[in-house]
Enzyme design. Structure first.
Site, short mmCIF file in Angstrom:
data_model
loop_
_atom_site.label_atom_id
_atom_site.label_comp_id
_atom_site.label_asym_id
_atom_site.label_seq_id
_atom_site.Cartn_x
_atom_site.Cartn_y
_atom_site.Cartn_z
N HIS A 85 0.84 -1.19 0.00
CA HIS A 85 0.00 0.00 0.00
C HIS A 85 0.88 1.24 0.00
O HIS A 85 1.89 1.28 0.69
CB HIS A 85 -0.92 0.02 1.22
CG HIS A 85 -2.14 0.84 1.00
ND1 HIS A 85 -3.29 0.33 0.43
CD2 HIS A 85 -2.40 2.14 1.24
CE1 HIS A 85 -4.19 1.28 0.33
NE2 HIS A 85 -3.67 2.40 0.82
N ASP A 164 -13.82 2.56 6.24
CA ASP A 164 -12.80 3.33 5.51
C ASP A 164 -13.38 3.86 4.20
O ASP A 164 -13.06 4.98 3.80
CB ASP A 164 -11.55 2.49 5.23
CG ASP A 164 -10.50 3.34 4.53
OD1 ASP A 164 -10.15 4.41 5.08
OD2 ASP A 164 -10.07 2.99 3.43
N ARG A 171 -13.34 12.41 3.74
CA ARG A 171 -12.09 13.16 3.94
C ARG A 171 -11.65 13.83 2.64
O ARG A 171 -11.13 14.94 2.65
CB ARG A 171 -10.98 12.21 4.43
CG ARG A 171 -11.15 11.77 5.88
CD ARG A 171 -10.22 10.62 6.21
NE ARG A 171 -8.84 10.95 6.00
CZ ARG A 171 -7.92 10.09 5.55
NH1 ARG A 171 -8.24 8.84 5.29
NH2 ARG A 171 -6.69 10.47 5.39
N SER A 186 -6.63 4.45 8.03
CA SER A 186 -7.23 4.17 6.73
C SER A 186 -6.45 3.06 6.02
O SER A 186 -7.01 2.07 5.55
CB SER A 186 -7.22 5.46 5.88
OG SER A 186 -7.46 5.19 4.53
N1 URA Z 1 -4.05 5.90 1.37
C1 URA Z 1 -5.11 5.43 2.06
O1 URA Z 1 -5.57 4.31 1.85
N2 URA Z 1 -5.64 6.23 2.99
C2 URA Z 1 -5.18 7.45 3.27
O2 URA Z 1 -5.70 8.10 4.14
C3 URA Z 1 -4.08 7.94 2.54
C4 URA Z 1 -3.54 7.13 1.58
#
Ligand code: URA
Length: 431
Positions: A85, A164, A171, A186
């Protein structure tokens, strides 16, 4: 405060800088997901978190509450589950290259990705520029594709970390992205719900990242590694540069084209190098044999690209369209005013420029234009002649063109010399 606080009490408590208990966070998140807590109160709370922060214990509790808001996949029946990620950048299309590369190396990549966030792009939006590609997979299909192909990428769904999905979209349009606990929770809620045993985190640092300094990026990396390790996963992190965009393409369809080129062994160099580093980290975390030569051979032999095509087809994507994804019909060339060397190319401004052309969202759920974007002909360190094209903007009938051109003009600095930043600042964090 009681275990089931009213949303207004959560907002007031955080506004005053108090810490929430795990039970309070669990109840608040559950209330948001089941519709009892409205967007506007969660938005106010998010803004309070941005200003007041969270303790490590709160961040871990929020992550678990978000991960538990849906199913937590048990991928124990699949071999060598690996995941990656990124904390978000500009031109960052690594997942599209890395996932099939890892699968061709013996890993199973069963991954949940996000849409664009703030000025950054999202893997799901990029993949959806491939006609027919479906990112909304249920649990059963997710597992089936993972088992049959070794790669699957789903967007946020009602099954996996739905909290999320809701918070991310909120957000994105309420100015509440840049917060360490919100980013850590997140990212890690998705990773925990996704079920992979070994995870590499690419924490971006620089103007185009949410973490602007190495210190903040290190702190975020350490927080996420700690949460993942606590949950029993093998987690490693790297810190990679995001002062300028990754690769030369920024925009959804343009980035898929560039990722396809990379899988075909046609670069760009920085994108391939970052994918190789991430592959080395996560395969090592998983205890799988890995060498640079084997990774390069997996690309050069076409095995990674072949896996990419199988993956895209398995999720409904039309692989015959990959060489002709629909770009916006109109172009504008931004030209250098003077000769010299590109000394700065501000990733944040480039990301914003792609957004105003129609590649990003300003309201929740807004449709994006997959065909718009920016091709960067010159990056930091490249010599340019006066009048030479620095970048091409792909736009639709001039929408956002004036603002994008202004942003891009400011993004470029042409001087006498350049000192490009390293692509990878640190690696092996948590290893
Ligand atoms: N990537 C994510 O999955 N969440 C975030 O808040 C920022 C980057």
């Amino acid at each position: 405060m009681s275990v089931e606080p009213r949303p207004i009490d959560m907002i007031l408590a955080k506004r005053a800088g108090h810490a929430h208990s795990a039970a309070e966070l669990e109840a608040f998140i559950a209330g948001y997901v089941n519709g009892a807590v409205p967007d506007y109160q969660v938005a106010a709370w998010l803004m309070a978190v941005c200003w007041r922060g969270m303790t490590d214990a709160e961040t871990a509790a929020l992550t678990l509450a978000m991960a538990r808001s849906g199913d937590i996949l048990d991928l124990g029946d699949l071999p060598n589950t690996v995941d990656k990620h990124s904390t978000g950048g500009v031109g960052d299309k690594t997942t599209i290259v890395l996932a099939p590369l890892l699968a061709a190396m013996g890993g199973t990549v069963a991954k949940m990705s996000g849409r664009g966030l703030g000025h950054t792009g999202g893997t799901v939006d990029k993949l959806e520029s491939i006609p027919g590609f479906r990112a909304g997979l249920g649990d059963e299909e997710f597992r089936r594709v993972a088992r049959e192909v070794g790669v699957v990428v789903t967007g946020q769904s009602k099954d996996l970390a739905p909290a999320d999905g809701l918070l991310y979209a909120l957000r994105d349009t309420t100015g509440t992205v840049e917060s360490l606990p919100l980013i850590a929770s997140s990212v890690m809620s998705k990773k925990l719900a996704g079920g992979a045993q070994s995870i590499v985190l690419d924490v971006k640092v620089g103007s185009g990242a949410f973490m602007k300094t190495l210190h903040d990026a290190r702190t975020l990396a350490a927080a996420m590694v700690a949460i993942g390790t606590l949950a029993g996963r093998n987690v490693r992190a790297i810190l990679s540069g995001m002062a300028q965009p990754l690769g030369r393409m920024v925009g959804n369809a343009l980035e898929v084209e560039e990722a396809v080129a990379c899988l075909r062994g046609e670069g760009p160099e920085d994108l391939l190098e970052l994918c190789l580093v991430l592959a080395e980290e996560v395969l090592a975390a998983a205890g799988l044999p890995v060498s640079r030569a084997a990774l390069l051979d997996t690309v050069a032999s076409g095995r990674a690209f072949e896996r990419f095509e199988r993956w895209i087809a398995a999720q409904g994507g039309d692989v015959t369209s990959l060489d002709k994804l629909a770009r916006a019909p109109d172009t504008f060339a931004l030209r250098a005013r003077r000769a010299g060397v590109v000394s700065r190319l501000d990733a944040l401004a480039v990301g914003r420029a792609a957004g105003v052309l129609g590649g990003g969202r300003s309201k929740k759920g807004e449709a994006i234009d997959a065909g718009v974007g920016i091709e960067l002909h010159a990056k930091v360190g490249d010599p340019v002649a006066a009048g030479e094209a620095l970048a091409t903007l792909w736009h639709r009938s001039g929408r956002g063109l004036e603002a994008a051109t202004a942003l891009l003009t400011d993004a470029y600095e042409v001087g006498e010399s350049a000192a490009p930043e390293p692509l990878v600042f640190e690696r092996g964090i948590g290893g």
